[in-house]
Design a protein around this motif. Structure first.
Motif, mmCIF file in Angstrom:
data_model
loop_
_atom_site.group_PDB
_atom_site.id
_atom_site.type_symbol
_atom_site.label_atom_id
_atom_site.label_comp_id
_atom_site.label_asym_id
_atom_site.label_seq_id
_atom_site.Cartn_x
_atom_site.Cartn_y
_atom_site.Cartn_z
ATOM 1 N N GLN A 43 -6.195 -8.435 -8.855
ATOM 2 C CA GLN A 43 -4.845 -8.734 -8.420
ATOM 3 C C GLN A 43 -4.207 -7.493 -7.826
ATOM 4 O OE1 GLN A 43 -3.354 -10.038 -12.261
ATOM 5 N NE2 GLN A 43 -2.356 -8.077 -12.642
ATOM 6 N N SER A 44 -3.194 -7.712 -6.990
ATOM 7 C CA SER A 44 -2.523 -6.619 -6.312
ATOM 8 C C SER A 44 -1.454 -5.997 -7.201
ATOM 9 C CB SER A 44 -1.894 -7.124 -5.006
ATOM 10 O OG SER A 44 -2.874 -7.696 -4.163
ATOM 11 N N SER A 45 -0.999 -4.806 -6.802
ATOM 12 C CA SER A 45 0.072 -4.148 -7.535
ATOM 13 C C SER A 45 0.859 -3.258 -6.578
ATOM 14 C CB SER A 45 -0.479 -3.294 -8.677
ATOM 15 O OG SER A 45 0.576 -2.580 -9.308
ATOM 16 N N PRO A 46 2.205 -3.387 -6.562
ATOM 17 C CA PRO A 46 3.018 -2.542 -5.687
ATOM 18 C C PRO A 46 3.232 -1.145 -6.250
ATOM 19 C CG PRO A 46 4.436 -3.993 -6.942
ATOM 20 C CD PRO A 46 3.026 -4.372 -7.288
ATOM 21 N N THR A 47 2.793 -0.911 -7.488
ATOM 22 C CA THR A 47 2.930 0.395 -8.123
ATOM 23 C C THR A 47 1.574 0.828 -8.679
ATOM 24 O OG1 THR A 47 3.568 -0.657 -10.210
ATOM 25 C CG2 THR A 47 5.351 -0.006 -8.729
ATOM 26 N N PRO A 48 1.377 2.118 -8.910
ATOM 27 C CA PRO A 48 0.063 2.609 -9.343
ATOM 28 C C PRO A 48 -0.403 2.031 -10.672
ATOM 29 C CG PRO A 48 1.400 4.415 -8.507
ATOM 30 C CD PRO A 48 2.298 3.224 -8.594
ATOM 31 N N VAL A 49 -1.671 1.636 -10.706
ATOM 32 C CA VAL A 49 -2.331 1.205 -11.940
ATOM 33 C C VAL A 49 -3.570 2.073 -12.126
ATOM 34 C CG1 VAL A 49 -1.471 -1.157 -11.860
ATOM 35 C CG2 VAL A 49 -3.622 -0.602 -10.710
ATOM 36 N N LYS A 50 -3.961 2.289 -13.356
ATOM 37 C CA LYS A 50 -5.064 3.201 -13.657
ATOM 38 C C LYS A 50 -6.413 2.506 -13.531
ATOM 39 C CE LYS A 50 -6.613 6.538 -17.139
ATOM 40 N NZ LYS A 50 -6.339 7.100 -18.502
ATOM 41 N N ALA A 51 -7.336 3.138 -12.792
ATOM 42 C CA ALA A 51 -8.694 2.623 -12.698
ATOM 43 C C ALA A 51 -9.380 2.756 -14.052
ATOM 44 C CB ALA A 51 -9.475 3.386 -11.634
ATOM 45 N N GLN B 147 0.800 -1.225 0.000
ATOM 46 C CA GLN B 147 0.000 0.000 0.000
ATOM 47 C C GLN B 147 0.834 1.277 0.000
ATOM 48 O OE1 GLN B 147 0.270 -2.343 2.485
ATOM 49 N NE2 GLN B 147 -0.778 -1.645 4.332
ATOM 50 N N LEU B 148 2.169 1.156 0.085
ATOM 51 C CA LEU B 148 3.019 2.340 0.003
ATOM 52 C C LEU B 148 3.318 2.729 -1.443
ATOM 53 C CD1 LEU B 148 5.571 1.872 2.932
ATOM 54 C CD2 LEU B 148 3.209 2.722 2.965
ATOM 55 N N GLY B 149 3.033 1.845 -2.380
ATOM 56 C CA GLY B 149 3.143 2.192 -3.789
ATOM 57 C C GLY B 149 4.541 2.268 -4.345
ATOM 58 N N THR B 150 5.462 1.487 -3.806
ATOM 59 C CA THR B 150 6.825 1.535 -4.298
ATOM 60 C C THR B 150 7.491 0.165 -4.182
ATOM 61 O OG1 THR B 150 9.016 2.532 -3.976
ATOM 62 C CG2 THR B 150 7.626 2.293 -2.019
ATOM 63 N N THR B 151 8.412 -0.081 -5.097
ATOM 64 C CA THR B 151 9.207 -1.307 -5.037
ATOM 65 C C THR B 151 10.578 -1.035 -4.413
ATOM 66 O OG1 THR B 151 9.978 -0.885 -7.293
ATOM 67 C CG2 THR B 151 8.057 -2.316 -7.038
ATOM 68 N N ALA B 152 10.760 0.141 -3.852
ATOM 69 C CA ALA B 152 12.040 0.494 -3.235
ATOM 70 C C ALA B 152 12.337 -0.423 -2.056
ATOM 71 C CB ALA B 152 12.018 1.942 -2.767
ATOM 72 N N PRO B 153 13.607 -0.729 -1.807
ATOM 73 C CA PRO B 153 13.958 -1.535 -0.625
ATOM 74 C C PRO B 153 13.511 -0.830 0.649
ATOM 75 C CG PRO B 153 15.828 -1.310 -2.108
ATOM 76 C CD PRO B 153 14.794 -0.346 -2.590
ATOM 77 N N MET B 154 13.094 -1.605 1.618
ATOM 78 C CA MET B 154 12.684 -1.025 2.884
ATOM 79 C C MET B 154 12.984 -1.989 4.015
ATOM 80 S SD MET B 154 8.531 -1.093 2.390
ATOM 81 C CE MET B 154 8.686 -0.197 0.839
ATOM 82 N N PRO C 55 8.811 7.973 -1.962
ATOM 83 C CA PRO C 55 8.030 8.447 -3.105
ATOM 84 C C PRO C 55 7.285 7.301 -3.782
ATOM 85 C CG PRO C 55 10.358 8.368 -3.651
ATOM 86 C CD PRO C 55 10.261 8.096 -2.177
ATOM 87 N N VAL C 56 6.028 7.551 -4.110
ATOM 88 C CA VAL C 56 5.244 6.570 -4.849
ATOM 89 C C VAL C 56 5.820 6.445 -6.252
ATOM 90 C CG1 VAL C 56 2.953 6.078 -5.816
ATOM 91 C CG2 VAL C 56 3.175 6.992 -3.483
ATOM 92 N N ASP C 57 5.997 5.215 -6.706
ATOM 93 C CA ASP C 57 6.587 4.972 -8.022
ATOM 94 C C ASP C 57 5.738 5.592 -9.133
ATOM 95 O OD1 ASP C 57 8.559 3.567 -6.757
ATOM 96 O OD2 ASP C 57 7.994 1.592 -7.543
ATOM 97 N N GLY C 58 6.403 5.950 -10.206
ATOM 98 C CA GLY C 58 5.707 6.444 -11.395
ATOM 99 C C GLY C 58 5.827 7.930 -11.611
ATOM 100 N N GLY C 59 6.110 8.687 -10.551
ATOM 101 C CA GLY C 59 6.321 10.125 -10.677
ATOM 102 C C GLY C 59 5.093 10.936 -11.015
ATOM 103 N N ARG C 60 3.906 10.355 -10.863
ATOM 104 C CA ARG C 60 2.693 11.117 -11.158
ATOM 105 C C ARG C 60 2.415 12.141 -10.061
ATOM 106 N NH1 ARG C 60 1.702 5.988 -12.970
ATOM 107 N NH2 ARG C 60 1.088 5.854 -15.174
ATOM 108 N N THR C 61 1.671 13.163 -10.426
ATOM 109 C CA THR C 61 1.247 14.144 -9.439
ATOM 110 C C THR C 61 -0.257 14.032 -9.249
ATOM 111 O OG1 THR C 61 1.033 15.832 -11.160
ATOM 112 C CG2 THR C 61 3.129 15.711 -9.960
#
Length: 354
Positions: A117-125, A51-58, A74-80
């Motif tokens: 299905q789940s996604s660790p990065t943003p997908v468009k509704a 739910q954090l929206g990133t594949t960055a190591p944590m 930062p949420v992946d994808g760089g969208r605003t």
């Protein structure tokens, strides 16, 4: 909610040391997301469901069992985005073009992309409309949004009728509720959802535990039902097991889970809106899972409801059936009540949490 103070709990507001400065903040149940002034989204907290929206190591939390981040990533994808809507395991963002992007747990269609299905990065509704308002969820597994034409669309789990379309089949893409009224605000809770119409009326649908759809009668509904009382409202906040609203004069009314409605209530809940005790005039309100916080006309913060984890910010873990002032002298411009925590942004731009 927590019956004993958990480790690391803060019962009064404190300013966390963060690497970014948020202009808007949104609490889920175990995670927090916010927007910077330029619209970029950052998230922190529990990442068990991505739910954090990133594949960055944590790092790992809870004795190394779960991924998490104590600092904003930062949420992946760089969208605003112009607005965020956080649920327990899912987060969504509304961009300037009226599109919605979601990330996190999606097995029940919570991401709105037409899949399960789940996604660790943003997908468009997947929707053939543009949206102007994105609702938040509290343990809902279901989110709702308002199109530019004012219609409410919901997606995700609908087994309790919280999709509002008259059935209980899952809706993995935004689907209009069974109403052509024009709405201005919406939100989802545990098995139900509500929306505030432009007329000032509130409609709710879904499971009616504790009377949280506010109709005054027993029984659930799969289509929007008018909240009882005949009161006109200007703001709506939907919590996990209760809902609250403000009148045009700033008076607060709540219904649902008895501890969270701001006054004495029957053990099976308040089935119609009841006035919050104290007569405080509020200008904004936010509902968490079993607690509510609001900002009054003098910019002071008040909270009421379940407080076992310190979510009321009054320096105690005592549950409060009536509003209590948040400790400190800070003035607030916005507030967000989550599962067992609360965040607020002060007039000076500081982020405070409790």
């Amino acid at each position: 909610y927590a019956t004993r103070p958990p480790a690391g709990m803060r019962k009064s507001p404190f300013a966390p040391s963060l690497s970014v400065s948020f202009s808007r903040i949104e609490l889920g149940y175990g995670h927090t997301c916010g927007l910077l002034a330029d619209g970029r989204a950052f998230c922190m907290g529990d990442n068990q469901y991505a739910q954090l929206g990133t594949t960055a190591p944590m790092q790992r939390c809870q004795s190394g069992a779960l991924p998490c981040s104590p600092t904003p990533l930062p949420v992946d994808g760089g969208r605003t985005f112009v607005q965020l809507g956080a649920d327990q395991r899912t987060t969504c963002g509304l961009d300037i073009d009226g599109a919605i992007y979601c990330w996190g747990f999606g097995v029940g269609g919570q991401l709105g992309d037409g899949l399960s299905q789940s996604s660790p990065t943003p997908v468009k509704a997947q929707a053939n409309v543009r949206f102007r308002y994105l609702g938040r969820g509290q343990a809902a597994n279901n989110l709702c949004a308002i199109s530019e034409s004012g219609h409410v669309y919901c997606w995700g789990v609908t087994a309790d009728g919280q999709g509002g379309h008259g059935g209980i089949a899952p809706t993995p893409a935004p689907t209009q509720i069974a109403s052509n009224l024009s709405f201005r605000a919406t939100g989802s809770g545990q098995g139900y959802a509500c929306a505030l119409a432009e007329t000032g009326d509130i409609y709710c649908w879904g499971r009616n535990n504790y009377g949280r759809i506010g109709t005054g009668v027993a029984g659930s509904t799969t289509v929007p039902a008018l909240v009882a009382g005949g009161i006109k409202y200007s703001a709506l906040a939907v919590g996990g097991q209760h809902a609250c609203a403000l009148t045009n004069e700033g008076r607060a009314y709540c219904w649902g889970f008895p501890l969270a409605v701001g006054g004495a209530a029957l053990s099976d809940g308040a089935r119609t809106p009841q006035a919050v005790e104290g007569g405080v005039v509020f200008k904004s309100v936010s509902a968490g899972f079993q607690h509510t916080c609001a900002i009054d006309s003098a910019d002071d913060a008040w909270c009421w409801g379940a407080n076992g984890a310190g979510a009321l910010g009054d320096g105690t873990t005592n549950d409060r059936t009536a509003p209590v002032r948040v400790a400190g002298r800070d003035k607030f411009v916005s507030i967000s009540a989550g599962g067992t925590a609360t965040c607020g942004i002060t007039l000076s731009g500081r982020l405070l949490r409790w």
